[in-house]
Write a protein that holds these residues in place. Structure first.
Motif, short mmCIF file in Angstrom:
data_model
loop_
_atom_site.label_atom_id
_atom_site.label_comp_id
_atom_site.label_asym_id
_atom_site.label_seq_id
_atom_site.Cartn_x
_atom_site.Cartn_y
_atom_site.Cartn_z
N GLN A 223 0.79 -1.19 0.12
CA GLN A 223 -0.08 -0.05 0.05
C GLN A 223 1.04 1.36 -0.04
OE1 GLN A 223 -2.38 0.30 3.82
NE2 GLN A 223 -0.38 -0.54 4.93
N HIS A 224 2.31 1.06 0.12
CA HIS A 224 3.04 2.21 0.20
C HIS A 224 3.86 2.19 -0.88
CE1 HIS A 224 1.87 3.53 4.31
NE2 HIS A 224 1.97 2.35 4.75
N GLY A 225 3.54 1.20 -1.97
CA GLY A 225 4.36 1.30 -3.19
C GLY A 225 5.84 0.26 -3.27
N VAL A 226 5.78 -0.28 -1.96
CA VAL A 226 7.21 -0.97 -1.99
C VAL A 226 7.06 -2.33 -2.88
CG1 VAL A 226 8.84 -2.32 -0.68
CG2 VAL A 226 7.64 -0.45 0.14
N PHE A 227 5.86 -3.07 -2.75
CA PHE A 227 5.58 -4.15 -3.62
C PHE A 227 4.25 -3.87 -4.63
CE2 PHE A 227 7.61 -5.92 -0.03
CZ PHE A 227 8.78 -6.46 -0.34
N ARG A 228 4.01 -4.92 -5.54
CA ARG A 228 2.85 -4.84 -6.07
C ARG A 228 2.26 -6.09 -6.26
NH1 ARG A 228 4.89 -3.26 -10.62
NH2 ARG A 228 4.76 -1.03 -9.98
N THR A 229 1.09 -6.33 -5.78
CA THR A 229 0.27 -7.66 -5.68
C THR A 229 -0.46 -8.14 -6.58
OG1 THR A 229 -0.93 -7.23 -3.78
CG2 THR A 229 1.13 -7.76 -3.40
N SER A 230 -0.84 -9.34 -7.06
CA SER A 230 -1.87 -9.86 -7.61
C SER A 230 -2.26 -11.23 -7.09
CB SER A 230 -1.72 -9.94 -8.99
OG SER A 230 -2.75 -10.32 -9.95
N GLY A 231 -3.38 -11.19 -6.16
CA GLY A 231 -3.61 -12.42 -5.52
C GLY A 231 -2.22 -12.96 -4.68
N SER A 232 -1.64 -14.06 -4.88
CA SER A 232 -0.55 -14.54 -3.99
C SER A 232 0.87 -14.19 -4.92
CB SER A 232 -0.61 -15.96 -3.81
OG SER A 232 -0.66 -16.80 -4.90
N THR A 233 0.54 -13.69 -5.97
CA THR A 233 1.81 -13.23 -6.59
C THR A 233 2.30 -11.85 -6.38
OG1 THR A 233 0.96 -14.63 -8.64
CG2 THR A 233 2.90 -13.08 -9.05
N VAL A 234 3.55 -11.70 -6.09
CA VAL A 234 4.35 -10.54 -5.79
C VAL A 234 5.25 -9.99 -6.67
CG1 VAL A 234 5.59 -9.45 -3.79
CG2 VAL A 234 3.99 -11.19 -3.45
N GLU A 235 5.10 -8.59 -7.04
CA GLU A 235 6.07 -8.03 -8.03
C GLU A 235 6.73 -6.92 -7.35
OE1 GLU A 235 6.17 -5.86 -12.39
OE2 GLU A 235 4.28 -6.63 -11.38
N ILE A 236 8.29 -6.66 -7.43
CA ILE A 236 9.09 -5.63 -6.91
C ILE A 236 8.75 -4.26 -7.60
CG2 ILE A 236 11.16 -5.81 -7.97
CD1 ILE A 236 10.72 -5.38 -4.04
N THR A 237 8.59 -3.10 -7.09
CA THR A 237 8.31 -1.70 -7.59
C THR A 237 9.75 -1.15 -7.62
OG1 THR A 237 7.94 -0.68 -5.78
CG2 THR A 237 6.10 -1.52 -6.85
N ASP A 238 9.89 0.04 -8.66
CA ASP A 238 11.08 0.65 -8.65
C ASP A 238 11.48 1.09 -6.93
OD1 ASP A 238 11.33 0.43 -11.15
OD2 ASP A 238 10.55 2.29 -11.76
N LEU A 239 10.42 1.50 -6.33
CA LEU A 239 10.70 1.67 -5.02
C LEU A 239 11.52 0.79 -4.05
CD1 LEU A 239 10.77 3.98 -2.71
CD2 LEU A 239 8.20 3.18 -1.98
N GLY A 240 10.82 -0.59 -4.34
CA GLY A 240 11.16 -1.68 -3.60
C GLY A 240 12.45 -1.80 -4.02
N ARG A 241 12.88 -2.01 -5.34
CA ARG A 241 14.26 -2.21 -5.71
C ARG A 241 15.48 -1.56 -4.99
NH1 ARG A 241 15.17 -4.24 -10.97
NH2 ARG A 241 16.97 -2.88 -11.12
N THR A 242 15.19 -0.38 -4.30
CA THR A 242 16.11 0.07 -3.49
C THR A 242 16.60 -0.62 -2.27
OG1 THR A 242 14.41 1.44 -2.37
CG2 THR A 242 15.56 2.27 -4.24
N LEU A 243 15.80 -1.74 -1.82
CA LEU A 243 15.90 -2.83 -0.86
C LEU A 243 16.74 -3.94 -1.26
CD1 LEU A 243 12.83 -2.23 1.31
CD2 LEU A 243 15.00 -1.23 1.82
N ALA A 244 16.97 -4.15 -2.50
CA ALA A 244 17.83 -5.16 -3.12
C ALA A 244 19.34 -4.95 -3.25
CB ALA A 244 17.01 -5.68 -4.43
N ASP A 245 19.87 -5.98 -3.05
CA ASP A 245 21.48 -5.92 -3.57
C ASP A 245 21.51 -5.95 -5.06
OD1 ASP A 245 22.77 -5.98 -0.82
OD2 ASP A 245 22.49 -7.97 -1.08
N GLY A 246 22.60 -4.91 -5.42
CA GLY A 246 22.69 -4.97 -6.95
C GLY A 246 22.41 -3.51 -7.65
#
Length: 335
Positions: A67-90
């Motif tokens: 709800q704060h834009g870190v992930f995007r969900t569809s049912g039980s499927t999860v996708e990372i957003t550009d905002l959420g990518r800042t918490l990834a290594d790489g």
């Protein structure tokens, strides 16, 4: 996220519940959930198995952060957003190390912030029983995490500053409090005529050697251990990057006056730090100023405060250059 304006009490409830947001982001960063999603959308159960989490609990954390834009969900499927990518290594703008660092160092001491407001004493010093940097430097793993976190944070916060700011002329560039040498390596890239010095505490500056070796700068850069409250090496250009923000004015003046003692005539000082804008508009410096208040007793400064501090330390501020990030370069001359 809705564009509907919420009642003041609901907005305040969100603000005072910020600890839940912090801890949810800390958990995601520690488990490395974002990195697991860089290759594409996945099922929550699949992610939980990979990162070693309870699927139900992880799913609820993901729902909360979506709800704060870190992930995007569809049912039980999860996708990372550009905002959420800042918490990834790489990714180049990764803040995962910063997030883990804040969790392990800042979060618990900030429970004593009320005492800081009452007394002016840093919450971390009260909580830890000693100054924060003393505590960090007693633990090599923590010192390494701090180096990694601060290198990534300041590099992102600088934006294109090093491209729009012309380093003053001078044969030897000394990065005072230079940690692992990342900044000095950037400053000397493409400037084969210059030499450098990375200067920091023994427990910190040892990390500079691999950085300089990887940059092909071992022959041109000297790694020097010491304490900038005691003395600093001689140089033509002094760089203080994200150093003076850590200290109150009295301590900052000790550092500046040690630079004056060591500097030859004509030397220049470059401070890479933040400048607090006037007014009430949101700005990263205002958040970071509270971190300095609670953890170190340092402060972020406005341009007029920088000018006064430098004058008291024996310098004259000549110019302030700001790039695309939140850091500025303040160039000063002796006298």
């Amino acid at each position: 996220m809705s564009d509907v304006e919420l009642p003041p009490a609901v907005m305040m409830l969100g603000l005072i519940s910020g600890f839940q947001m912090s801890q949810a982001l800390f958990a995601v960063a520690e488990l490395d959930v974002a990195t697991a999603l860089l290759s594409g959308p996945r099922e929550v159960e699949d992610i939980a198995t990979e990162v070693g989490a309870d699927a139900d609990a992880l799913g609820r954390i993901i729902r909360f952060l979506a709800q704060h834009g870190v992930f995007r969900t569809s049912g039980s499927t999860v996708e990372i957003t550009d905002l959420g990518r800042t918490l990834a290594d790489g990714p180049a703008d990764s803040l995962r190390s910063v997030t883990r660092y804040f969790h392990q160092t800042h979060y618990a001491p900030f429970g004593n912030l009320l005492d800081t407001v009452r007394t002016g004493e840093p919450a971390a010093k009260v909580f830890l029983g000693k100054p924060f940097f003393d505590w960090v430097n007693e633990n090599p793993d923590m010192a390494a995490l701090q180096n990694d976190a601060m290198a990534g944070f300041t590099q992102n916060a600088r934006g294109d500053l090093l491209e729009v700011f012309d380093l003053p002329q001078g044969q030897t560039v000394a990065d005072i409090g230079g940690a692992d040498g990342t900044l000095l390596a950037e400053l000397l890239a493409g400037r084969p005529e210059r030499r450098g010095v990375v200067f920091d505490l023994p427990s910190t500056v040892s990390a500079a050697r691999p950085t300089l070796r990887a940059a092909g700068l071992e022959e041109r850069v000297e790694v020097v251990a010491g304490d900038f409250f005691e003395k600093v090496p001689a140089a033509d250009v002094y760089v203080l990057s994200a150093v003076l923000q850590d200290w109150n004015n009295a301590s900052s003046l000790r550092i500046l006056r040690n630079v004056v003692k060591a500097a030859p005539a004509g030397a220049r000082l470059v401070i890479v730090d933040m400048v607090v804008p006037e007014g009430d508009a949101p700005h990263p410096t205002k958040m970071l100023d509270i971190i300095m208040l609670g953890m170190l007793g340092g402060r972020q400064r406005s341009e007029s405060e920088w000018r006064r501090l430098l004058a008291d330390g024996g310098f004259t501020l000549q110019r302030v250059v700001t790039g695309s990030g939140s850091y500025s370069a303040l160039e000063a001359t002796l006298g």
